[in-house]
Enzyme design. Structure first.
Site, PDB file in Angstrom:
ATOM      1  N   TYR A 283       0.813  -1.214   0.000  1.00 56.48           N
ATOM      2  CA  TYR A 283       0.000   0.000   0.000  1.00 56.48           C
ATOM      3  C   TYR A 283       0.848   1.267   0.000  1.00 56.48           C
ATOM      4  O   TYR A 283       0.469   2.275  -0.578  1.00 56.48           O
ATOM      5  CB  TYR A 283      -0.899   0.038   1.242  1.00 56.48           C
TER       6      TYR A 283
ATOM      7  N   LYS B 142       2.402 -15.168   2.756  1.00 52.63           N
ATOM      8  CA  LYS B 142       2.645 -15.900   1.504  1.00 52.63           C
ATOM      9  C   LYS B 142       4.146 -16.176   1.426  1.00 52.63           C
ATOM     10  O   LYS B 142       4.821 -15.824   0.445  1.00 52.63           O
ATOM     11  CB  LYS B 142       2.115 -15.052   0.322  1.00 52.63           C
TER      12      LYS B 142
ATOM     13  N   ASP C 231      -3.778 -18.076   0.724  1.00 52.10           N
ATOM     14  CA  ASP C 231      -4.778 -18.759  -0.110  1.00 52.10           C
ATOM     15  C   ASP C 231      -5.496 -19.836   0.697  1.00 52.10           C
ATOM     16  O   ASP C 231      -6.731 -19.929   0.699  1.00 52.10           O
ATOM     17  CB  ASP C 231      -4.143 -19.335  -1.399  1.00 52.10           C
TER      18      ASP C 231
ATOM     19  N   ASP D 180      -7.023  -6.700   4.146  1.00 55.45           N
ATOM     20  CA  ASP D 180      -8.109  -6.027   3.426  1.00 55.45           C
ATOM     21  C   ASP D 180      -9.015  -7.066   2.773  1.00 55.45           C
ATOM     22  O   ASP D 180     -10.240  -7.038   2.918  1.00 55.45           O
ATOM     23  CB  ASP D 180      -7.506  -5.104   2.359  1.00 55.45           C
TER      24      ASP D 180
ATOM     25  N   ASP E 217     -13.133  -8.566   4.042  1.00 57.08           N
ATOM     26  CA  ASP E 217     -14.362  -8.590   3.227  1.00 57.08           C
ATOM     27  C   ASP E 217     -14.898 -10.020   3.137  1.00 57.08           C
ATOM     28  O   ASP E 217     -16.105 -10.263   3.211  1.00 57.08           O
ATOM     29  CB  ASP E 217     -14.110  -8.054   1.804  1.00 57.08           C
TER      30      ASP E 217
HETATM   31  C1  IPM Z   1     -10.713  -0.639   3.564  1.00 58.65           C
HETATM   32  C2  IPM Z   1     -10.657  -0.096   2.162  1.00 58.65           C
HETATM   33  C3  IPM Z   1      -9.388   0.725   1.971  1.00 58.65           C
HETATM   34  C4  IPM Z   1      -8.207  -0.218   2.101  1.00 58.65           C
HETATM   35  C5  IPM Z   1      -9.281   1.500   0.640  1.00 58.65           C
HETATM   36  C6  IPM Z   1     -10.470   2.375   0.397  1.00 58.65           C
HETATM   37  C7  IPM Z   1      -8.041   2.328   0.586  1.00 58.65           C
HETATM   38  O1  IPM Z   1     -10.788  -1.092   1.227  1.00 58.65           O
HETATM   39  O2  IPM Z   1     -10.640   0.143   4.524  1.00 58.65           O
HETATM   40  O3  IPM Z   1     -10.869  -1.853   3.713  1.00 58.65           O
HETATM   41  O4  IPM Z   1      -7.837  -0.902   1.144  1.00 58.65           O
HETATM   42  O5  IPM Z   1      -7.650  -0.274   3.206  1.00 58.65           O
HETATM   43 MN    MN Z   2     -11.371  -3.023   2.069  1.00 54.56          MN
END
Ligand code: IPM
Ligand code: MN
Ligand code: NAD
Length: 352
Positions: free
Chosen positions: A136, A186, A218, A242, A246
Protein backbone atom coordinates in the site's frame (compact mmCIF):
# COMPACT_ATOMS: atom_id res chain seq x y z
CA UNK A 1 -15.12 13.63 24.68
CA UNK A 2 -13.89 15.28 21.49
CA UNK A 3 -14.86 13.31 18.41
CA UNK A 4 -14.09 14.16 14.78
CA UNK A 5 -16.90 13.11 12.45
CA UNK A 6 -15.72 12.53 8.87
CA UNK A 7 -18.69 11.25 6.82
CA UNK A 8 -17.00 11.22 3.37
CA UNK A 9 -18.71 10.01 0.20
CA UNK A 10 -21.56 7.84 -1.05
CA UNK A 11 -23.33 6.09 1.82
CA UNK A 12 -20.72 7.48 4.26
CA UNK A 13 -22.90 10.45 5.33
CA UNK A 14 -26.03 8.27 5.65
CA UNK A 15 -24.50 5.62 7.89
CA UNK A 16 -22.51 8.18 9.90
CA UNK A 17 -25.67 10.20 10.61
CA UNK A 18 -27.33 7.15 12.19
CA UNK A 19 -24.22 6.22 14.16
CA UNK A 20 -24.02 9.77 15.55
CA UNK A 21 -27.72 9.64 16.45
CA UNK A 22 -27.13 6.39 18.36
CA UNK A 23 -24.11 7.88 20.12
CA UNK A 24 -25.98 11.06 21.07
CA UNK A 25 -28.91 9.06 22.45
CA UNK A 26 -26.60 7.67 25.16
CA UNK A 27 -26.46 11.10 26.84
CA UNK A 28 -22.70 10.93 27.39
CA UNK A 29 -21.26 13.85 29.36
CA UNK A 30 -19.15 16.43 27.52
CA UNK A 31 -19.64 14.96 24.07
CA UNK A 32 -18.33 17.47 21.50
CA UNK A 33 -18.43 16.72 17.77
CA UNK A 34 -16.36 18.38 15.04
CA UNK A 35 -17.18 17.69 11.40
CA UNK A 36 -14.70 17.67 8.50
CA UNK A 37 -14.64 16.97 4.75
CA UNK A 38 -12.79 13.90 3.43
CA UNK A 39 -12.60 12.03 0.15
CA UNK A 40 -14.31 13.00 -3.08
CA UNK A 41 -16.42 15.67 -1.40
CA UNK A 42 -13.25 17.26 0.01
CA UNK A 43 -11.62 17.16 -3.42
CA UNK A 44 -14.66 18.88 -4.93
CA UNK A 45 -14.79 21.56 -2.20
CA UNK A 46 -11.09 22.08 -1.45
CA UNK A 47 -9.15 20.51 -4.35
CA UNK A 48 -7.59 17.77 -2.16
CA UNK A 49 -9.04 14.58 -0.63
CA UNK A 50 -7.55 15.24 2.81
CA UNK A 51 -7.53 18.99 3.54
CA UNK A 52 -5.12 20.26 6.20
CA UNK A 53 -8.09 21.54 8.21
CA UNK A 54 -9.57 18.01 8.37
CA UNK A 55 -6.24 16.55 9.47
CA UNK A 56 -6.04 19.19 12.22
CA UNK A 57 -9.59 18.36 13.39
CA UNK A 58 -8.60 14.69 13.61
CA UNK A 59 -5.35 15.49 15.43
CA UNK A 60 -7.21 17.65 17.94
CA UNK A 61 -9.75 14.95 18.88
CA UNK A 62 -9.74 11.90 21.13
CA UNK A 63 -11.21 9.75 18.36
CA UNK A 64 -12.36 9.89 14.75
CA UNK A 65 -15.58 8.41 13.38
CA UNK A 66 -15.10 7.82 9.65
CA UNK A 67 -17.83 6.94 7.14
CA UNK A 68 -16.38 5.93 3.77
CA UNK A 69 -14.61 7.52 0.82
CA UNK A 70 -14.71 6.76 -2.88
CA UNK A 71 -16.50 8.32 -5.80
CA UNK A 72 -16.58 6.86 -9.33
CA UNK A 73 -16.35 10.43 -10.70
CA UNK A 74 -12.90 10.65 -9.14
CA UNK A 75 -11.53 7.31 -10.37
CA UNK A 76 -9.77 9.00 -13.30
CA UNK A 77 -7.89 11.55 -11.17
CA UNK A 78 -4.18 11.35 -10.55
CA UNK A 79 -3.71 8.91 -7.69
CA UNK A 80 -2.71 11.51 -5.06
CA UNK A 81 -6.02 13.33 -5.64
CA UNK A 82 -8.28 10.27 -5.39
CA UNK A 83 -10.70 9.98 -2.44
CA UNK A 84 -9.05 6.79 -1.12
CA UNK A 85 -5.89 8.79 -0.39
CA UNK A 86 -7.81 10.50 2.44
CA UNK A 87 -8.18 7.34 4.50
CA UNK A 88 -4.67 6.14 3.61
CA UNK A 89 -3.30 9.58 4.55
CA UNK A 90 -5.15 9.66 7.88
CA UNK A 91 -3.94 6.17 8.82
CA UNK A 92 -0.34 7.13 7.99
CA UNK A 93 -0.37 10.66 9.45
CA UNK A 94 -1.98 9.48 12.69
CA UNK A 95 0.28 6.38 12.83
CA UNK A 96 -2.72 4.07 13.17
CA UNK A 97 -0.79 0.92 12.38
CA UNK A 98 -3.16 -1.61 13.96
CA UNK A 99 -6.53 -2.31 12.38
CA UNK A 100 -8.86 -4.49 14.45
CA UNK A 101 -11.67 -6.09 12.47
CA UNK A 102 -13.84 -8.42 14.55
CA UNK A 103 -16.12 -10.81 12.67
CA UNK A 104 -18.67 -12.77 14.63
CA UNK A 105 -21.95 -14.39 13.79
CA UNK A 106 -24.50 -13.07 16.30
CA UNK A 107 -25.93 -15.85 18.48
CA UNK A 108 -29.24 -17.00 17.03
CA UNK A 109 -28.55 -15.26 13.71
CA UNK A 110 -26.70 -18.10 12.01
CA UNK A 111 -29.32 -18.08 9.27
CA UNK A 112 -28.00 -14.68 8.09
CA UNK A 113 -24.76 -16.39 7.04
CA UNK A 114 -24.46 -18.19 3.71
CA UNK A 115 -22.54 -20.90 5.60
CA UNK A 116 -24.32 -23.92 7.04
CA UNK A 117 -25.70 -22.86 10.46
CA UNK A 118 -23.59 -25.32 12.47
CA UNK A 119 -20.46 -23.96 10.79
CA UNK A 120 -21.59 -20.32 10.90
CA UNK A 121 -22.19 -20.36 14.64
CA UNK A 122 -18.52 -21.16 15.26
CA UNK A 123 -17.28 -18.04 13.45
CA UNK A 124 -15.90 -15.60 16.03
CA UNK A 125 -12.56 -14.16 15.01
CA UNK A 126 -10.55 -10.98 15.11
CA UNK A 127 -8.46 -9.87 12.16
CA UNK A 128 -5.46 -7.83 13.29
CA UNK A 129 -4.41 -6.14 10.08
CA UNK A 130 -1.22 -4.08 9.75
CA UNK A 131 -2.35 -0.74 8.35
CA UNK A 132 0.53 1.61 7.54
CA UNK A 133 2.93 -0.55 5.53
CA UNK A 134 3.06 -3.25 2.84
CA UNK A 135 2.51 -2.75 -0.87
CA UNK A 136 0.00 0.00 0.00
CA UNK A 137 2.69 2.46 0.99
CA UNK A 138 5.70 1.41 -1.09
CA UNK A 139 7.00 3.25 -4.12
CA UNK A 140 4.86 2.70 -7.19
CA UNK A 141 4.76 3.83 -10.75
CA UNK A 142 4.33 3.12 -14.39
CA UNK A 143 7.14 2.32 -16.78
CA UNK A 144 7.73 0.69 -20.12
CA UNK A 145 8.13 -3.08 -19.90
CA UNK A 146 10.83 -4.99 -21.75
CA UNK A 147 8.24 -5.93 -24.36
CA UNK A 148 7.50 -2.23 -24.96
CA UNK A 149 4.06 -2.24 -23.33
CA UNK A 150 3.14 -0.03 -20.34
CA UNK A 151 3.84 -1.72 -17.00
CA UNK A 152 2.59 -0.84 -13.52
CA UNK A 153 4.71 -1.65 -10.48
CA UNK A 154 4.24 -1.45 -6.72
CA UNK A 155 6.89 -2.12 -4.12
CA UNK A 156 5.93 -4.55 -1.35
CA UNK A 157 8.01 -4.54 1.82
CA UNK A 158 7.81 -5.03 5.57
CA UNK A 159 10.54 -4.23 8.04
CA UNK A 160 10.97 -6.43 11.09
CA UNK A 161 10.09 -3.44 13.31
CA UNK A 162 6.78 -2.93 11.52
CA UNK A 163 5.98 -6.62 11.89
CA UNK A 164 6.95 -6.95 15.52
CA UNK A 165 4.80 -4.01 16.66
CA UNK A 166 1.66 -5.38 14.97
CA UNK A 167 2.50 -8.88 16.23
CA UNK A 168 2.56 -7.52 19.79
CA UNK A 169 -0.95 -6.12 19.27
CA UNK A 170 -2.14 -9.53 18.06
CA UNK A 171 -0.59 -11.43 20.96
CA UNK A 172 -2.10 -8.96 23.45
CA UNK A 173 -5.53 -9.36 21.84
CA UNK A 174 -5.17 -13.16 21.84
CA UNK A 175 -4.23 -13.14 25.51
CA UNK A 176 -7.23 -10.97 26.40
CA UNK A 177 -9.58 -13.25 24.46
CA UNK A 178 -7.96 -16.51 25.57
CA UNK A 179 -7.42 -17.50 21.94
CA UNK A 180 -4.61 -18.47 19.59
CA UNK A 181 -2.94 -16.51 16.79
CA UNK A 182 -2.87 -17.53 13.14
CA UNK A 183 -0.32 -15.49 11.22
CA UNK A 184 -1.28 -15.30 7.55
CA UNK A 185 1.31 -14.67 4.85
CA UNK A 186 2.64 -15.90 1.50
CA UNK A 187 6.10 -16.96 2.66
CA UNK A 188 6.24 -19.72 0.04
CA UNK A 189 6.61 -17.02 -2.62
CA UNK A 190 7.33 -13.56 -1.13
CA UNK A 191 10.47 -12.35 0.67
CA UNK A 192 8.28 -9.76 2.42
CA UNK A 193 6.35 -12.67 3.92
CA UNK A 194 9.50 -14.57 4.92
CA UNK A 195 10.62 -11.61 7.04
CA UNK A 196 7.03 -11.39 8.33
CA UNK A 197 7.00 -15.07 9.37
CA UNK A 198 10.48 -15.03 10.96
CA UNK A 199 9.63 -11.88 12.89
CA UNK A 200 6.28 -13.19 14.13
CA UNK A 201 8.06 -16.34 15.41
CA UNK A 202 10.48 -14.13 17.32
CA UNK A 203 7.71 -11.92 18.67
CA UNK A 204 5.98 -15.04 19.99
CA UNK A 205 8.93 -15.66 22.34
CA UNK A 206 7.42 -13.89 25.38
CA UNK A 207 4.07 -15.65 24.81
CA UNK A 208 4.84 -19.40 24.94
CA UNK A 209 1.33 -20.11 26.28
CA UNK A 210 -0.40 -18.61 23.22
CA UNK A 211 -0.83 -21.06 20.39
CA UNK A 212 0.74 -19.73 17.16
CA UNK A 213 0.14 -21.12 13.71
CA UNK A 214 1.37 -19.89 10.32
CA UNK A 215 -0.84 -20.22 7.27
CA UNK A 216 -0.57 -19.21 3.62
CA UNK A 217 -3.14 -16.65 2.60
CA UNK A 218 -4.78 -18.76 -0.11
CA UNK A 219 -5.33 -21.59 2.34
CA UNK A 220 -6.55 -19.11 4.98
CA UNK A 221 -9.24 -17.80 2.62
CA UNK A 222 -10.42 -21.36 2.08
CA UNK A 223 -10.27 -22.31 5.78
CA UNK A 224 -12.21 -19.24 7.00
CA UNK A 225 -15.19 -20.50 5.01
CA UNK A 226 -14.79 -24.23 5.57
CA UNK A 227 -13.67 -24.38 9.23
CA UNK A 228 -13.90 -20.93 10.85
CA UNK A 229 -13.82 -22.37 14.39
CA UNK A 230 -10.03 -22.86 14.16
CA UNK A 231 -9.44 -19.08 14.09
CA UNK A 232 -9.16 -16.81 17.10
CA UNK A 233 -6.88 -13.93 16.13
CA UNK A 234 -5.71 -13.65 12.53
CA UNK A 235 -2.53 -11.58 12.28
CA UNK A 236 -1.78 -10.38 8.77
CA UNK A 237 -0.46 -7.62 6.53
CA UNK A 238 -2.26 -4.70 4.98
CA UNK A 239 -3.25 -6.22 1.63
CA UNK A 240 -4.16 -9.72 2.84
CA UNK A 241 -6.09 -8.21 5.78
CA UNK A 242 -8.11 -6.03 3.43
CA UNK A 243 -9.16 -9.01 1.34
CA UNK A 244 -9.74 -11.48 4.18
CA UNK A 245 -11.91 -9.02 6.12
CA UNK A 246 -14.36 -8.59 3.23
CA UNK A 247 -14.39 -12.38 2.95
CA UNK A 248 -15.11 -12.76 6.67
CA UNK A 249 -17.92 -10.20 6.43
CA UNK A 250 -19.65 -12.27 3.78
CA UNK A 251 -19.40 -15.30 6.06
CA UNK A 252 -21.10 -13.28 8.83
CA UNK A 253 -23.90 -12.32 6.47
CA UNK A 254 -23.12 -8.86 5.13
CA UNK A 255 -20.34 -6.31 4.82
CA UNK A 256 -22.87 -3.91 6.37
CA UNK A 257 -22.25 -5.59 9.75
CA UNK A 258 -18.49 -5.34 10.23
CA UNK A 259 -16.93 -2.49 12.23
CA UNK A 260 -13.28 -1.66 12.68
CA UNK A 261 -10.91 0.19 14.97
CA UNK A 262 -7.60 1.61 13.79
CA UNK A 263 -5.26 2.38 16.64
CA UNK A 264 -1.65 3.25 17.30
CA UNK A 265 0.23 4.05 20.48
CA UNK A 266 -1.00 7.59 21.24
CA UNK A 267 -2.88 7.89 24.52
CA UNK A 268 -5.59 10.43 25.28
CA UNK A 269 -7.12 11.47 28.63
CA UNK A 270 -9.73 8.73 28.27
CA UNK A 271 -8.02 5.83 26.53
CA UNK A 272 -6.19 5.27 23.27
CA UNK A 273 -6.56 7.53 20.23
CA UNK A 274 -8.25 5.75 17.33
CA UNK A 275 -10.14 6.00 14.08
CA UNK A 276 -13.33 3.97 13.78
CA UNK A 277 -15.02 3.02 10.53
CA UNK A 278 -17.11 0.30 8.94
CA UNK A 279 -15.00 -2.01 6.77
CA UNK A 280 -17.22 -1.33 3.75
CA UNK A 281 -16.82 1.46 1.23
CA UNK A 282 -18.99 4.24 -0.14
CA UNK A 283 -21.29 1.78 -2.02
CA UNK A 284 -22.01 4.12 -4.96
CA UNK A 285 -24.59 1.63 -6.28
CA UNK A 286 -26.98 2.39 -3.38
CA UNK A 287 -25.78 5.84 -2.27
CA UNK A 288 -28.41 8.52 -1.62
CA UNK A 289 -31.28 6.02 -1.59
CA UNK A 290 -31.55 5.58 2.18
CA UNK A 291 -30.92 1.85 1.75
CA UNK A 292 -27.56 1.43 3.43
CA UNK A 293 -27.22 -0.66 6.57
CA UNK A 294 -25.70 1.59 9.27
CA UNK A 295 -25.02 -1.29 11.70
CA UNK A 296 -21.31 -1.56 10.87
CA UNK A 297 -20.86 2.14 11.64
CA UNK A 298 -22.97 1.91 14.80
CA UNK A 299 -20.83 -1.03 15.93
CA UNK A 300 -17.75 1.09 15.15
CA UNK A 301 -19.07 3.62 17.70
CA UNK A 302 -19.17 0.77 20.22
CA UNK A 303 -15.53 -0.01 19.47
CA UNK A 304 -14.73 3.70 19.88
CA UNK A 305 -16.38 3.86 23.29
CA UNK A 306 -14.50 0.73 24.37
CA UNK A 307 -11.00 1.61 23.12
CA UNK A 308 -10.86 5.42 23.12
CA UNK A 309 -13.16 6.25 26.04
CA UNK A 310 -12.94 3.18 28.31
CA UNK A 311 -16.74 2.96 28.34
CA UNK A 312 -17.24 -0.80 28.15
CA UNK A 313 -20.77 -0.60 29.53
CA UNK A 314 -22.10 1.67 26.78
CA UNK A 315 -20.16 -0.27 24.13
CA UNK A 316 -21.79 -3.53 25.22
CA UNK A 317 -25.22 -1.85 25.31
CA UNK A 318 -24.86 -0.73 21.69
CA UNK A 319 -23.77 -4.20 20.61
CA UNK A 320 -26.71 -5.76 22.43
CA UNK A 321 -29.14 -3.27 20.85
CA UNK A 322 -27.85 -4.11 17.34
CA UNK A 323 -28.12 -7.85 18.05
CA UNK A 324 -31.65 -7.36 19.41
CA UNK A 325 -32.70 -5.33 16.35
CA UNK A 326 -31.44 -8.12 14.09
CA UNK A 327 -33.11 -10.79 16.20
CA UNK A 328 -36.37 -8.80 15.96
CA UNK A 329 -36.16 -8.97 12.18
CA UNK A 330 -34.81 -5.47 11.48
CA UNK A 331 -32.86 -5.99 8.25
CA UNK A 332 -31.47 -3.80 5.53
CA UNK A 333 -31.51 -4.81 1.89
CA UNK A 334 -28.02 -6.29 2.32
CA UNK A 335 -29.61 -8.95 4.56
CA UNK A 336 -32.63 -9.48 2.37
CA UNK A 337 -34.83 -7.09 4.38
CA UNK A 338 -36.63 -3.87 3.57
CA UNK A 339 -35.65 -1.55 6.44
CA UNK A 340 -34.01 1.71 5.46
CA UNK A 341 -30.95 3.34 6.98
CA UNK A 342 -32.86 5.79 9.19
CA UNK A 343 -35.35 3.13 10.25
CA UNK A 344 -32.53 0.83 11.34
CA UNK A 345 -30.89 3.66 13.30
CA UNK A 346 -34.21 4.36 15.03
CA UNK A 347 -34.74 0.67 15.81
CA UNK A 348 -31.33 0.48 17.49
CA UNK A 349 -32.05 3.62 19.56
CA UNK A 350 -35.40 2.19 20.69
CA UNK A 351 -33.65 -0.95 21.90
CA UNK A 352 -30.98 1.02 23.75
C1 IPM B 1 -10.71 -0.64 3.56
C2 IPM B 1 -10.66 -0.10 2.16
C3 IPM B 1 -9.39 0.72 1.97
C4 IPM B 1 -8.21 -0.22 2.10
C5 IPM B 1 -9.28 1.50 0.64
C6 IPM B 1 -10.47 2.38 0.40
C7 IPM B 1 -8.04 2.33 0.59
O1 IPM B 1 -10.79 -1.09 1.23
O2 IPM B 1 -10.64 0.14 4.52
O3 IPM B 1 -10.87 -1.85 3.71
O4 IPM B 1 -7.84 -0.90 1.14
O5 IPM B 1 -7.65 -0.27 3.21
MN1 MN C 1 -11.37 -3.02 2.07
P1 NAD D 1 -18.24 -1.28 -1.11
O1 NAD D 1 -17.90 -1.85 0.21
O2 NAD D 1 -18.48 0.17 -1.16
O3 NAD D 1 -19.50 -2.04 -1.72
C1 NAD D 1 -19.49 -3.43 -2.03
C2 NAD D 1 -20.93 -3.94 -2.12
O4 NAD D 1 -21.49 -4.00 -0.79
C3 NAD D 1 -21.86 -3.03 -2.92
O5 NAD D 1 -22.79 -3.83 -3.58
C4 NAD D 1 -22.55 -2.20 -1.84
O6 NAD D 1 -23.85 -1.74 -2.20
C5 NAD D 1 -22.62 -3.18 -0.68
N1 NAD D 1 -22.56 -2.48 0.63
C6 NAD D 1 -21.45 -1.95 1.20
N2 NAD D 1 -21.77 -1.39 2.36
C7 NAD D 1 -23.08 -1.57 2.56
C8 NAD D 1 -23.98 -1.19 3.60
N3 NAD D 1 -23.60 -0.53 4.68
N4 NAD D 1 -25.29 -1.53 3.45
C9 NAD D 1 -25.71 -2.22 2.37
N5 NAD D 1 -24.90 -2.59 1.36
C10 NAD D 1 -23.59 -2.27 1.46
O7 NAD D 1 -17.01 -1.67 -2.08
P2 NAD D 1 -16.73 -1.23 -3.62
O8 NAD D 1 -17.98 -1.19 -4.37
O9 NAD D 1 -15.64 -2.10 -4.06
O10 NAD D 1 -16.12 0.23 -3.48
C11 NAD D 1 -16.89 1.42 -3.66
C12 NAD D 1 -16.00 2.62 -3.33
O11 NAD D 1 -15.68 2.62 -1.94
C13 NAD D 1 -14.65 2.60 -4.06
O12 NAD D 1 -14.36 3.92 -4.44
C14 NAD D 1 -13.68 2.10 -3.02
O13 NAD D 1 -12.38 2.55 -3.23
C15 NAD D 1 -14.27 2.69 -1.76
N6 NAD D 1 -13.94 2.01 -0.51
C16 NAD D 1 -13.71 2.80 0.57
C17 NAD D 1 -13.49 2.25 1.82
C18 NAD D 1 -13.23 3.16 2.98
O14 NAD D 1 -13.55 4.32 2.92
N7 NAD D 1 -12.63 2.69 4.06
C19 NAD D 1 -13.55 0.86 1.97
C20 NAD D 1 -13.80 0.07 0.84
C21 NAD D 1 -14.01 0.65 -0.40
Amino acid sequence: MKIAILPGDGIGPEVTREAVRVMESLGLPGLTLFEGDVGGIAYKRHGVPLPEETLQIALGSDAVLFGAVGDPECDGLERHLRPEQAILGLRKELDLFANLRPAKVFAGLEHLSPLQPDIAKTLDLLIVRELTGDVYFGDKGERVANDGSPEGWDMMSYSANEVSRIARVAFRAARAAGKGVTSVDKANVLETSQVWRDTVKEAAGPHPDIELEHMYVDNAAMQIISRPSQFGVILTGNLFGDILSDLASAAVGSIGLLPSASIGERKTDHGIFGLYEPIHGSAPDIAGQGKANPMATVLSVAMMLRHSFSREEEAARIEAAVAKALADGIRGGDLGGTHGCEEIGGAIIERL
